[in-house]
Enzyme design. Structure first.
Site, PDB file in Angstrom:
ATOM      1  N   VAL A 110       1.003  -1.262   0.342  1.00 26.14           N
ATOM      2  CA  VAL A 110      -0.395   0.167   0.706  1.00 26.14           C
ATOM      3  C   VAL A 110       0.792   1.262  -0.144  1.00 26.14           C
ATOM      4  CG1 VAL A 110      -2.029   0.855   1.510  1.00 26.14           C
ATOM      5  CG2 VAL A 110      -2.249  -1.246   1.177  1.00 26.14           C
ATOM      6  N   LYS A 148       8.241  -4.358  11.313  1.00 22.85           N
ATOM      7  CA  LYS A 148       7.525  -4.440  12.752  1.00 22.85           C
ATOM      8  C   LYS A 148       6.539  -3.830  12.517  1.00 22.85           C
ATOM      9  CE  LYS A 148       7.770  -4.167  17.650  1.00 22.85           C
ATOM     10  NZ  LYS A 148       6.788  -5.267  17.561  1.00 22.85           N
ATOM     11  N   TYR A 154      -0.207  -8.135  10.508  1.00 23.83           N
ATOM     12  CA  TYR A 154      -0.258  -9.207  10.022  1.00 23.83           C
ATOM     13  C   TYR A 154      -0.627 -10.257  11.763  1.00 23.83           C
ATOM     14  CZ  TYR A 154       2.015  -8.853   6.241  1.00 23.83           C
ATOM     15  OH  TYR A 154       2.355  -8.294   4.665  1.00 23.83           O
TER      16      TYR A 154
END
Length: 184
Positions: A110, A148, A154
């Protein structure tokens, strides 16, 4: 508002009608996302080395090796450079000898100015929907250990790190080593 263009099995200039709008999709649009950040210089190197036609053939042929879902914003929300295509997820289908059908998400990207607005979640959700529709039992992907923010994202989606829990290492064989390995 973000519109997701469905899984693409299109020629590079084919037009796809979605949400009462017509989008022109091509490989250059997908690759332009990667030009935004230096961490993906390897892909730019591939392009510079005349692999663009390979990428086009592999992703946009009758039997593609990979598929792409693209996030696009309405014209009034385009970037200052004029882009409306603001993110993508690149994936392919695979098979697990333990779980059966699976899907592998190779890239989730993105544009920085659109991060934290639900675009990555929408793209990943679309890949998960496609996985379930195809009878897949798992979504696999890797994330760089230095990334990170992505790892946290996730994990917040219910994903888990198989390196820690299952002890797997991601291995690769390429170039001369691959040629050597292929010898009987």
């Amino acid at each position: 508002m973000v519109w997701l263009i469905g899984s693409l099995n299109l020629s590079p200039v084919q037009r796809l009608c979605f949400n009462e709008r017509v989008f022109s999709v091509n490989l250059t649009s997908v690759l332009s996302f990667r030009k935004k950040t230096e961490t993906f210089a390897y892909l730019l190197c591939l392009i510079a080395c005349n692999f663009l036609s390979d990428l086009e053939q592999d992703g946009f042929s009758k039997n593609p090796f990979f598929h792409v879902v693209i996030a696009e914003v309405p014209e009034q929300h385009r970037t200052k450079e004029g882009h409306t295509k603001i993110g993508y997820a690149l994936y392919f289908y695979s098979y697990s000898s333990w779980k059966g059908r699976s899907i592998y998400m190779l890239d989730l990207y993105v544009m920085p100015e659109f991060r934290g607005k639900g675009v990555g979640k929408a793209l990943m959700s679309k890949v998960a929907q496609l996985a379930l529709a195809a009878g897949c039992h798992q979504l696999n992907f890797t994330v760089a250990d230095w990334n990170k923010p992505s790892m946290d994202f996730y994990l917040s989606q219910g994903c888990f790190d198989v390196t820690a829990s299952l002890g797997y290492h991601c291995m690769r064989c390429e170039g001369e080593a691959l040629e050597h390995l292929a010898q009987p």
